[in-house]
Design a protein around this motif. Structure first.
Motif, short mmCIF file in Angstrom:
data_model
loop_
_atom_site.label_atom_id
_atom_site.label_comp_id
_atom_site.label_asym_id
_atom_site.label_seq_id
_atom_site.Cartn_x
_atom_site.Cartn_y
_atom_site.Cartn_z
N MET A 64 -5.42 -15.93 19.92
CA MET A 64 -3.96 -15.84 20.00
C MET A 64 -3.50 -15.52 21.42
N ASP A 65 -4.28 -14.67 22.12
CA ASP A 65 -3.96 -14.36 23.52
C ASP A 65 -4.01 -15.61 24.38
N LYS A 66 -5.05 -16.40 24.18
CA LYS A 66 -5.21 -17.62 24.98
C LYS A 66 -4.11 -18.63 24.69
N MET A 67 -3.65 -18.66 23.44
CA MET A 67 -2.61 -19.61 23.05
C MET A 67 -1.20 -19.07 23.32
N LYS A 68 -1.13 -17.79 23.78
CA LYS A 68 0.17 -17.15 24.03
C LYS A 68 0.97 -16.95 22.74
N TYR A 69 0.26 -16.74 21.63
CA TYR A 69 0.90 -16.45 20.36
C TYR A 69 0.83 -14.95 20.10
N ASP A 70 1.62 -14.50 19.13
CA ASP A 70 1.54 -13.09 18.73
C ASP A 70 0.19 -12.81 18.09
N LYS A 71 -0.29 -11.60 18.30
CA LYS A 71 -1.56 -11.20 17.71
C LYS A 71 -1.41 -10.91 16.22
N ASN A 72 -2.55 -10.58 15.61
CA ASN A 72 -2.61 -10.12 14.21
C ASN A 72 -2.27 -11.19 13.19
N LEU A 73 -2.67 -12.43 13.49
CA LEU A 73 -2.64 -13.45 12.44
C LEU A 73 -3.62 -13.02 11.33
N ILE A 74 -4.73 -12.47 11.77
CA ILE A 74 -5.65 -11.76 10.87
C ILE A 74 -5.57 -10.29 11.26
N SER A 75 -5.40 -9.41 10.29
CA SER A 75 -5.20 -8.00 10.62
C SER A 75 -5.61 -7.12 9.44
N TYR A 76 -5.61 -5.82 9.70
CA TYR A 76 -5.75 -4.86 8.60
C TYR A 76 -4.38 -4.75 7.94
N THR A 77 -4.29 -5.20 6.73
CA THR A 77 -3.01 -5.27 6.03
C THR A 77 -3.25 -5.00 4.54
N THR A 78 -2.22 -5.18 3.74
CA THR A 78 -2.34 -5.01 2.29
C THR A 78 -1.82 -6.27 1.61
N GLU A 79 -2.21 -6.45 0.36
CA GLU A 79 -1.72 -7.60 -0.39
C GLU A 79 -0.21 -7.53 -0.57
N HIS A 80 0.31 -6.32 -0.76
CA HIS A 80 1.76 -6.17 -0.88
C HIS A 80 2.47 -6.62 0.39
N LYS A 81 1.92 -6.23 1.53
CA LYS A 81 2.54 -6.60 2.81
C LYS A 81 2.48 -8.10 3.02
N LEU A 82 1.33 -8.72 2.68
CA LEU A 82 1.21 -10.17 2.83
C LEU A 82 2.20 -10.90 1.94
N ALA A 83 2.54 -10.29 0.80
CA ALA A 83 3.50 -10.91 -0.11
C ALA A 83 4.94 -10.58 0.24
N GLY A 84 5.13 -9.81 1.32
CA GLY A 84 6.48 -9.48 1.77
C GLY A 84 7.06 -8.24 1.15
N HIS A 85 6.21 -7.43 0.49
CA HIS A 85 6.68 -6.20 -0.15
C HIS A 85 6.30 -4.99 0.69
N LYS A 86 6.81 -3.84 0.29
CA LYS A 86 6.51 -2.59 0.99
C LYS A 86 5.17 -2.03 0.51
N THR A 87 4.40 -1.52 1.48
CA THR A 87 3.13 -0.88 1.15
C THR A 87 3.37 0.59 0.80
N HIS A 88 2.83 1.02 -0.33
CA HIS A 88 2.96 2.41 -0.76
C HIS A 88 1.64 3.13 -0.44
N VAL A 89 1.66 3.95 0.59
CA VAL A 89 0.44 4.65 1.00
C VAL A 89 0.09 5.74 -0.01
N LEU A 90 1.05 6.60 -0.32
CA LEU A 90 0.81 7.68 -1.28
C LEU A 90 1.05 7.17 -2.68
N ARG A 91 -0.01 7.15 -3.48
CA ARG A 91 0.07 6.68 -4.85
C ARG A 91 -0.86 7.52 -5.71
N PRO A 92 -0.65 7.55 -7.02
CA PRO A 92 -1.38 8.50 -7.88
C PRO A 92 -2.90 8.45 -7.72
N LYS A 93 -3.48 7.25 -7.66
CA LYS A 93 -4.93 7.14 -7.59
C LYS A 93 -5.46 7.76 -6.31
#
Length: 472
Positions: free
Chosen positions: A312-341
């Motif tokens: 991405m750096d070489k192509m002058k694109y934004d980074k993190n096309l692949i990143s540490y993320t969550t399925e909720h975030k990839l689907a456009g939803h909010k990630t809930h860090v604190l949860r019962p489990k």
């Protein structure tokens, strides 16, 4: 019954098989070699520095001395666990059980929160595999070069480099075996005895056994261990949810894939940011394509993130096309860090840590067990006293010789036959036979409860209960 079906997508990547010179679709076949390409970047530096720190800790710990002995030694033969100034005995092994419980819930907590970061950064299989790959790259060349060399006829130069590689692997394997066994056998004696061929059978066997496991797992099996042998990949799904941080590819931004000139606007070409360079697959130690979605083989090492960010750096694109993320975030939803489990795992882990610290703080520096002579309940001594015989097991859990004063309560005017002051060496279990005598007038019952006491130089007292028999 619902007739809905889950769509299934074949995500098996095409890989080159050096034996057939054809591509193979079976990445679970051990003969389908995975040539891991070197990756550089933030997460690989973090993984590398963390691995070197843990390796140094693993190698140096057995060589740390405390007083005149090894600071940490799991002496199974003598049933003792020395930890700096304290010696733990089998009756203290509830501490070890607590430690395993803490480790288990710690793993559950981290996995629920950050996915398989243990596998990618801390697991010995991953650390040793990347170490072996480093030697492979230095002696045989890059992944592409190694792939080509394995298709060609072996030259003397290549055979020499392969021999040096295996010698380096074997050296690391033997050092690993010695270090591991050095936690159970005094390491200084082990090293001298092993290399002078004076070692006993069992220590030598276990050194060679763990050396063979290291050489086979990190040198040859590698991802096969993760895919076929490690149970963690199989039950991790019980801890994952859509808020767990995973290594993920953003298809909304990346698709459609395709090569293009750096100067071209991908939107004009109808393409996403993924240029389909395939570097994310080439650097993956398990050979998967992260663009196909979450797969249980992914060990969250972040190699594909660093490789993609470099592109991405070489192509002058934004980074993190692949990143540490969550399925909720990839689907456009909010990630809930604190949860019962996650909170549940964390609370249990903290409770276990508190219990462990409490037990460690209350471990007595000495121990006392009393064994009665079961062959004869009582006898009459030459002075006319009723006499009972005992064996006291006095345990010194410290790393220094200790002096103990002995006493017994429960019957008035008892006569003690034997020494009432003893010296016990560091970590020693002293067996002390003694006899007690009492006049019949002092015994109101057939069986009287008595208490033995030992007192150390600091005034600490340990008691152990026993019985005094009146009948012969």
């Amino acid at each position: 019954m619902s007739q809905e079906k889950i769509d299934i997508k074949d995500v098996t990547p095409k890989q080159f098989n050096p034996k057939t010179h054809k591509s193979s679709s079976d990445r679970f076949n051990p003969s389908s070699g995975i040539y891991v390409r070197q990756s550089k970047g933030t997460f690989q530096k973090l993984r590398r520095y963390g691995a070197w720190f843990l390796l140094a800790l693993f190698i140096l710990t057995p060589w740390i001395s405390f007083g005149d002995r090894q600071a940490i030694l799991l002496d199974i033969g003598n049933q003792q666990f020395s930890f700096f100034g304290t010696t733990l005995f089998p009756q203290d092994l509830t501490l070890l059980a607590l430690l395993f419980v803490i480790a288990a819930f710690g793993l559950f907590f981290i996995t629920t929160f950050l996915g398989r970061v243990w596998c990618g950064y801390l697991c010995p299989q991953t650390v040793w595999t990347f170490m072996y790959i480093w030697f492979e790259e230095k002696l045989e060349g890059s992944a592409n070069k190694r792939r080509k060399q394995d298709q060609m006829k072996k030259t003397p130069n290549l055979l020499l480099r392969k021999t040096l590689k295996h010698l380096a692997w074997i050296t690391i394997a033997i050092a690993t075996g010695i270090t591991f066994v050095g936690y159970f056998v005094p390491v200084k004696e082990l090293v001298v005895d092993f290399f002078t061929f004076n070692s006993d059978f069992l220590p030598a066997f276990w050194v060679l056994f763990f050396a063979g496991c290291t050489y086979g797992n990190a040198g040859w099996m590698r991802s096969i261990v993760c895919l076929h042998m490690c149970p963690y990949a199989r039950f991790q799904s019980a801890m994952f949810d859509k808020d767990t941080y995973i290594v993920g590819y953003d298809p909304k931004r990346g698709e459609a894939r395709g090569p293009r000139s750096r100067k071209k606007d991908p939107k004009e070409l109808g393409l996403g940011d993924c240029i389909d360079c395939n570097l994310c697959v080439q650097v993956c130690p398990t050979g998967i394509d992260i663009r196909d979605g979450l797969q249980y083989e992914c060990i969250n090492c972040g190699a594909c993130i660093d490789a993609c960010n470099e592109t991405m750096d070489k192509m002058k694109y934004d980074k993190n096309l692949i990143s540490y993320t969550t399925e909720h975030k990839l689907a456009g939803h909010k990630t809930h860090v604190l949860r019962p489990k996650l909170i549940g795992y964390g609370v249990v882990m903290l409770l276990m840590i508190g219990l462990f610290i409490t037990q460690i703080a209350t471990v007595e520096p000495m121990g006392l067990d009393v064994l009665r002579d079961r062959n004869q309940l009582a006898r009459i001594s030459s002075s006319g006293l009723i006499e009972n015989t005992y064996t006291l097991k006095i345990i010194n859990k410290t790393q220094q010789t200790q002096e103990y004063d002995l006493n017994v309560t429960g019957i008035d005017n008892l006569t003690w036959y034997g020494s009432q002051r003893v010296n016990v060496k560091a970590g020693e279990v002293l067996s002390l036979p003694i006899s007690l005598g009492a006049s019949e007038a002092e015994l109101n019952k057939t069986i009287t409860t008595i208490e033995f006491e030992i007192t150390n130089s600091d005034g600490q007292v340990i008691k152990a209960e026993s019985r005094f028999f009146k009948k012969l």
